[in-house]
Write a protein that holds these residues in place. Structure first.
Motif, PDB file in Angstrom:
ATOM      1  N   MET A 126       0.836  -1.206   0.000  1.00  9.21           N
ATOM      2  CA  MET A 126       0.000   0.000   0.000  1.00  9.21           C
ATOM      3  C   MET A 126       0.864   1.247   0.000  1.00  9.21           C
ATOM      4  O   MET A 126       0.555   2.245  -0.648  1.00  9.21           O
ATOM      5  CB  MET A 126      -0.908   0.035   1.229  1.00  9.21           C
ATOM      6  N   GLY A 129       2.424   1.726  -3.415  1.00 10.71           N
ATOM      7  CA  GLY A 129       1.426   2.129  -4.404  1.00 10.71           C
ATOM      8  C   GLY A 129       0.760   3.453  -4.080  1.00 10.71           C
ATOM      9  O   GLY A 129      -0.299   3.751  -4.627  1.00 10.71           O
ATOM     10  N   GLU A 130       1.346   4.226  -3.200  1.00 12.59           N
ATOM     11  CA  GLU A 130       0.828   5.540  -2.800  1.00 12.59           C
ATOM     12  C   GLU A 130      -0.539   5.471  -2.124  1.00 12.59           C
ATOM     13  O   GLU A 130      -1.203   6.486  -1.955  1.00 12.59           O
ATOM     14  CB  GLU A 130       0.767   6.505  -3.998  1.00 12.59           C
ATOM     15  N   GLU A 131      -0.971   4.242  -1.741  1.00 13.70           N
ATOM     16  CA  GLU A 131      -2.276   4.142  -1.095  1.00 13.70           C
ATOM     17  C   GLU A 131      -2.278   4.798   0.283  1.00 13.70           C
ATOM     18  O   GLU A 131      -3.281   5.367   0.709  1.00 13.70           O
ATOM     19  CB  GLU A 131      -2.691   2.667  -0.950  1.00 13.70           C
ATOM     20  N   ALA A 134      -2.660   8.340  -0.249  1.00 13.61           N
ATOM     21  CA  ALA A 134      -4.060   8.637  -0.572  1.00 13.61           C
ATOM     22  C   ALA A 134      -4.898   8.721   0.698  1.00 13.61           C
ATOM     23  O   ALA A 134      -5.740   9.613   0.843  1.00 13.61           O
ATOM     24  CB  ALA A 134      -4.625   7.569  -1.512  1.00 13.61           C
TER      25      ALA A 134
ATOM     26  N   ALA B  92      -3.490   4.948  -7.196  1.00 13.69           N
ATOM     27  CA  ALA B  92      -3.488   4.698  -5.750  1.00 13.69           C
ATOM     28  C   ALA B  92      -4.844   4.254  -5.225  1.00 13.69           C
ATOM     29  O   ALA B  92      -5.260   4.638  -4.139  1.00 13.69           O
ATOM     30  CB  ALA B  92      -2.989   5.929  -4.976  1.00 13.69           C
ATOM     31  N   LEU B  93      -5.539   3.420  -5.989  1.00 11.16           N
ATOM     32  CA  LEU B  93      -6.780   2.840  -5.462  1.00 11.16           C
ATOM     33  C   LEU B  93      -6.418   1.808  -4.395  1.00 11.16           C
ATOM     34  O   LEU B  93      -5.350   1.210  -4.454  1.00 11.16           O
ATOM     35  CB  LEU B  93      -7.568   2.160  -6.583  1.00 11.16           C
ATOM     36  N   PHE B  94      -7.321   1.597  -3.446  1.00  5.34           N
ATOM     37  CA  PHE B  94      -7.069   0.581  -2.427  1.00  5.34           C
ATOM     38  C   PHE B  94      -7.311  -0.785  -3.044  1.00  5.34           C
ATOM     39  O   PHE B  94      -8.428  -1.108  -3.451  1.00  5.34           O
ATOM     40  CB  PHE B  94      -7.942   0.811  -1.209  1.00  5.34           C
ATOM     41  N   GLY B  95      -6.227  -1.563  -3.105  1.00  2.00           N
ATOM     42  CA  GLY B  95      -6.280  -2.825  -3.830  1.00  2.00           C
ATOM     43  C   GLY B  95      -7.202  -3.855  -3.210  1.00  2.00           C
ATOM     44  O   GLY B  95      -7.639  -4.784  -3.877  1.00  2.00           O
ATOM     45  N   MET B  97     -10.159  -3.251  -2.030  1.00  2.00           N
ATOM     46  CA  MET B  97     -11.565  -2.842  -2.119  1.00  2.00           C
ATOM     47  C   MET B  97     -11.991  -2.771  -3.583  1.00  2.00           C
ATOM     48  O   MET B  97     -11.171  -2.480  -4.450  1.00  2.00           O
ATOM     49  CB  MET B  97     -11.760  -1.449  -1.529  1.00  2.00           C
ATOM     50  N   ASN B 102     -13.949   1.876  -3.068  1.00  2.00           N
ATOM     51  CA  ASN B 102     -12.955   2.945  -3.078  1.00  2.00           C
ATOM     52  C   ASN B 102     -13.627   4.312  -3.061  1.00  2.00           C
ATOM     53  O   ASN B 102     -13.226   5.206  -2.322  1.00  2.00           O
ATOM     54  CB  ASN B 102     -12.078   2.831  -4.320  1.00  2.00           C
TER      55      ASN B 102
END
Ligand SMILES: Nc1ncnc2c1ncn2[C@@H]1O[C@H](COP(=O)(O)OP(=O)(O)O)[C@@H](O)[C@H]1O
Ligand SMILES: [Mg+2]
Lengths: 263, 251
Positions: A126, A129-131, A134, B92-95, B97, B102
């Motif tokens: 995360m 991946g810049e999550e 975010a 940068a989506l939450f993988g 979800m 998202n």
């Protein structure tokens, strides 16, 4: 220049990672302590998912390790006790060793390898991946968002897994002793008479603490991941090593304190 | 509606970079309300770095940076986060979800809407970006361009005053990329949102950009500021002229 320089850098890196650990500890404590006031903030879905992966998915390997532990302990201690014709006391030794110490410890080591590393890899991915960024720009605190459900999962999973490992180990021991002509009824009588609720709950409390440590380390190493190609792998390794070392230290402190308080 | 200041983004003599290195020195520009402002420059010149400063991910060490009239201080953070939306270079989506989840996340955390309203809103955001049928897909199951559009929908969820988009068109086919440009223009027309967009695509810069700032890695500085047409015809800087006139015989 070269040596002093690298020494300085190493010291600075240590100070930096120590201060990162302190601030992570503080944020985690705040996140957990604030939870009762804002229960709806708790991400139950994440908790359920993490719990399933930490407990149900680990059941087979934990039980297998438990059986091996029981078998090995029984053989090793029987070799010694046989000289005195006291094989039957293997059961007492086994029960004490497993419930007080080895059950929680071996389960914690497995949890560190499976779950702590998985947390670190998941959160590290995360981060890469810049999550995490975010989350921050949405105004969510990554620690509050990610850490409580995961630590809760390992704290709940550990005692359950520990009980499984302990039962499996006792059955492993029983099988060995049966080969040495100790009847199962006698074996289980000895086990029952040496263990008590206090000893079992002492072990389970420790195992919940070890679960906390493994979850905490996994999340900490994950959030600290460097955004490089091998960053996630390093974070997972650091989580396993960190968890095992911290569990060892905690266990040692508990044993020493217990000894001093009794003495 | 809340009142926004005339300048949504203001940078004064900002040194952009990281603790380990300064990437750009002395950056000064401002973005007016309702403007579409483009950041451009070669790869590695610090566009994403500026975006991270704007989004409050990277503290500014020298100079002044204000978004919606506020600086990124711990006190302002919660307020400011509600006024901005960010689309990262990778989406940068939450993988873990689905796309819909998202988009739902900011609504769940901050909107105060009920469950059905939230769902309706998230679905309408997804259909705004043309992805109503991807709602239940995981981010790993859709293409890069679709991920970026979901990310825009997520960034728009709380109706921010300003959207920061990092390379919305990069790596996309021309049709999808033009679709994103249309989306940006439509959003501004419908909601009056201000945009700061990182882009390389000349076509898109001329189509949507009101003004742009150009950066040069070698000089570690901002080298141009103005409307794209102005820079194309009037800039004295050879670096800027070369960029705006590459591959084009007339304009
Ligand atoms: N986290 C970081 N720490 C230190 N330096 C960085 C970091 N991220 C990027 N940089 C450096 O900053 C410079 C600009 O990067 P970036 O802003 O991502 O460029 P771009 O204009 O392509 O978006 C690069 O030289 C890069 O090496
Ligand atoms: Mg970039």
């Amino acid at each position: 220049m070269g040596f002093l320089d690298s020494l300085g850098r190493a010291a600075a890196a240590k100070v930096e990672s120590f201060s990162a650990l302190c601030s992570f500890t503080g944020e985690t404590a705040a996140a957990i302590l604030l939870l009762p006031f804002r229960p709806r903030r708790f991400r139950f879905g994440d908790f359920a998912m993490a719990l399933q992966r930490a407990s149900w998915d680990a059941l087979a390997v934990v039980s297998g390790a438990g059986v091996l532990l029981g078998v090995i302990l029984a053989f090793e201690s029987a070799t010694a006790l046989k000289m005195f014709g006291a094989e039957v006391y293997v059961s007492d030794l086994l029960a004490i060793g497993i419930f007080r110490e080895l059950g929680p410890l071996i389960t914690a080591i497995i949890l560190a390898g499976r779950t702590s590393s998985a947390f670190a890899a998941e959160i590290g991915t995360m981060k890469a991946g810049e999550e995490i960024d975010a989350l921050v720009t949405m105004g969510l605190k990554p620690v509050r968002f990610l850490v409580p459900p995961r630590i809760a999962a390992t704290v709940v999973a550990m005692p359950v897994l520990t009980v499984c490992a302990e039962l499996a180990a006792l059955f492993g021991g029983a099988a060995v002793l049966r080969m040495m002509d100790v009847p199962p009824a006698v074996y289980w009588d000895h086990v029952k008479s040496t263990t008590g609720p206090w000893m079992i709950s002492y072990g389970l409390l420790k195992s919940a603490l070890f679960g906390f440590i493994a979850g905490f380390m996994g999340c900490f190493c994950g959030l600290k991941t460097e955004p490089t190609a091998d960053g996630v792998g390093k974070a997972a390794t650091a989580a396993v090593v960190g968890s095992i070392v911290a569990v060892g230290v905690a266990d040692g402190i508990i044993a020493a304190v217990g000894y001093l308080m009794e003495g | 509606m809340r009142e926004e200041p005339e300048n949504i983004v203001e940078l004064e003599h900002v040194a952009a970079g990281y603790p380990s290195e300064t990437v750009l020195e002395d950056v000064t520009f401002s973005v007016r309300r309702g403007e579409i402002f483009i950041l451009l420059g070669g790869s590695g010149c610090g566009k994403s770095t500026i975006m991270k400063h704007l989004a409050g991910l990277n503290p500014v060490v020298s100079g002044r940076l204000a978004v919606c009239g506020m600086e990124w201080t711990p006190r302002n953070r919660a307020k400011l986060c509600r006024r901005i939306g960010v689309m990262f270079q990778s989406g940068a989506l939450f993988g873990s979800m689905t796309c819909l989840e998202n988009v739902l996340l900011p609504l769940e955390e901050f909107s105060g809407l009920g469950r059905t309203e939230r769902r309706l809103k998230a679905e309408s955001l997804l259909s705004d970006v043309g992805l109503a049928d991807a709602a239940d897909k995981m981010p790993s199951e859709i293409s890069g361009g679709m991920r970026k559009r979901v990310a825009i929908a997520r960034a728009m969820a709380l109706d921010p005053a300003v959207l920061f988009l990092d390379e919305p068109g990069a790596g996309l086919d021309p049709v999808t990329s033009a679709g994103l440009d249309d989306l940006v223009l439509r959003l501004r027309a419908e909601r009056g949102t201000t945009f700061v967009v990182v882009s390389h695509e000349l076509e898109s810069i001329f189509k949507i950009g009101d003004r742009c700032a150009m950066f040069d890695r070698a000089r570690r500085a901002m080298v141009a500021l103005g409307a794209p047409q102005e820079l194309k015809s009037g800039s004295k800087d050879p670096f800027v002229r070369a960029f705006f006139n590459r591959g084009r015989t007339n304009g």
